[in-house]
Design a protein around this motif. Sequence first.
Motif, PDB file in Angstrom:
ATOM      1  N   GLY A 121     -14.595  -1.995   3.493  1.00 13.32           N
ATOM      2  CA  GLY A 121     -13.918  -1.101   4.434  1.00 13.32           C
ATOM      3  C   GLY A 121     -12.540  -0.672   3.961  1.00 13.32           C
ATOM      4  N   HIS A 122     -11.602  -0.599   4.924  1.00 10.78           N
ATOM      5  CA  HIS A 122     -10.251  -0.122   4.627  1.00 10.78           C
ATOM      6  C   HIS A 122      -9.472  -1.178   3.844  1.00 10.78           C
ATOM      7  CE1 HIS A 122      -6.654   2.275   5.063  1.00 10.78           C
ATOM      8  NE2 HIS A 122      -6.008   1.178   5.391  1.00 10.78           N
ATOM      9  N   PHE A 123      -8.663  -0.713   2.895  1.00  6.95           N
ATOM     10  CA  PHE A 123      -7.812  -1.620   2.135  1.00  6.95           C
ATOM     11  C   PHE A 123      -6.457  -0.995   1.870  1.00  6.95           C
ATOM     12  CE2 PHE A 123     -10.231   0.856  -0.903  1.00  6.95           C
ATOM     13  CZ  PHE A 123      -9.285   1.283  -1.805  1.00  6.95           C
ATOM     14  N   GLU A 124      -5.443  -1.847   1.764  1.00  2.47           N
ATOM     15  CA  GLU A 124      -4.090  -1.483   1.345  1.00  2.47           C
ATOM     16  C   GLU A 124      -3.647  -2.557   0.375  1.00  2.47           C
ATOM     17  OE1 GLU A 124      -1.370  -1.092   4.608  1.00  2.47           O
ATOM     18  OE2 GLU A 124      -2.451   0.611   5.454  1.00  2.47           O
ATOM     19  N   LYS A 125      -3.242  -2.151  -0.813  1.00  4.78           N
ATOM     20  CA  LYS A 125      -2.822  -3.092  -1.850  1.00  4.78           C
ATOM     21  C   LYS A 125      -1.421  -2.726  -2.312  1.00  4.78           C
ATOM     22  CE  LYS A 125      -6.799  -5.105  -1.778  1.00  4.78           C
ATOM     23  NZ  LYS A 125      -6.976  -6.443  -1.256  1.00  4.78           N
ATOM     24  N   PHE A 130      -1.319   1.376  -2.853  1.00  2.00           N
ATOM     25  CA  PHE A 130      -2.489   2.244  -2.884  1.00  2.00           C
ATOM     26  C   PHE A 130      -3.433   1.795  -1.789  1.00  2.00           C
ATOM     27  CE2 PHE A 130      -3.546  -1.060  -5.958  1.00  2.00           C
ATOM     28  CZ  PHE A 130      -4.878  -1.354  -5.709  1.00  2.00           C
ATOM     29  N   HIS A 131      -4.213   2.735  -1.301  1.00  2.11           N
ATOM     30  CA  HIS A 131      -5.080   2.436  -0.172  1.00  2.11           C
ATOM     31  C   HIS A 131      -6.311   3.339  -0.202  1.00  2.11           C
ATOM     32  CE1 HIS A 131      -2.496   5.746   1.114  1.00  2.11           C
ATOM     33  NE2 HIS A 131      -3.503   6.124   1.865  1.00  2.11           N
ATOM     34  N   HIS A 161      -0.477   5.819  -3.225  1.00  2.00           N
ATOM     35  CA  HIS A 161      -1.618   6.569  -3.739  1.00  2.00           C
ATOM     36  C   HIS A 161      -2.843   6.367  -2.848  1.00  2.00           C
ATOM     37  CE1 HIS A 161      -3.933   8.655  -6.813  1.00  2.00           C
ATOM     38  NE2 HIS A 161      -4.874   7.750  -6.637  1.00  2.00           N
ATOM     39  N   ASP A 162      -3.468   7.465  -2.435  1.00  2.00           N
ATOM     40  CA  ASP A 162      -4.666   7.421  -1.615  1.00  2.00           C
ATOM     41  C   ASP A 162      -5.892   7.548  -2.519  1.00  2.00           C
ATOM     42  OD1 ASP A 162      -6.670   7.619   0.277  1.00  2.00           O
ATOM     43  OD2 ASP A 162      -5.866   9.418   1.239  1.00  2.00           O
ATOM     44  N   LEU A 163      -6.667   6.475  -2.610  1.00  2.00           N
ATOM     45  CA  LEU A 163      -7.899   6.511  -3.407  1.00  2.00           C
ATOM     46  C   LEU A 163      -9.049   7.168  -2.654  1.00  2.00           C
ATOM     47  CD1 LEU A 163      -7.806   2.962  -5.042  1.00  2.00           C
ATOM     48  CD2 LEU A 163      -7.555   5.154  -6.197  1.00  2.00           C
ATOM     49  N   GLY A 164      -8.865   7.406  -1.364  1.00  2.00           N
ATOM     50  CA  GLY A 164      -9.922   8.025  -0.575  1.00  2.00           C
ATOM     51  C   GLY A 164     -11.084   7.067  -0.349  1.00  2.00           C
TER      52      GLY A 164
END
Length: 132
Positions: free
Chosen positions: A95-99, A115-116, A31-34
Amino acid sequence: MAFSSVKAQNPSASTQAPDITRVLNFKETDHDLGKIPYGKPVEFDVVMTNISKDSVKIENVQTQCGCTTPKWQAGPYAAGQSFKITLGFNGYTDGHFEKYVTVFFSGGLSQQLKFHGDTFKETVQNTPNKTK
């Protein structure tokens, strides 16, 4: 006297994990949270459908860190039934995150979800003081 034990390998026995794609259909697993404001909590739903002939239960939802909070009901979920897990993210990553989140189901099934997105810091606009 020494004894030796030999265990025969059975090539027809499978130690592979069950195939989750035969049991559950996920609307999305990434899922892209934008772009979200830094520190502003967000939530989204991961929707899945039981496509098997048997019921399935959620046994556990394991998050990567304390920044992610899952909401879920164990079930059971009948054949053909859709259900969801709500994932919350606190937004405190710069900044950028990936979980990553791993969902464990009955029958030894599991699925990793991702999600990121990116956080940004909102700028505070200074407004001039009006004095009379």
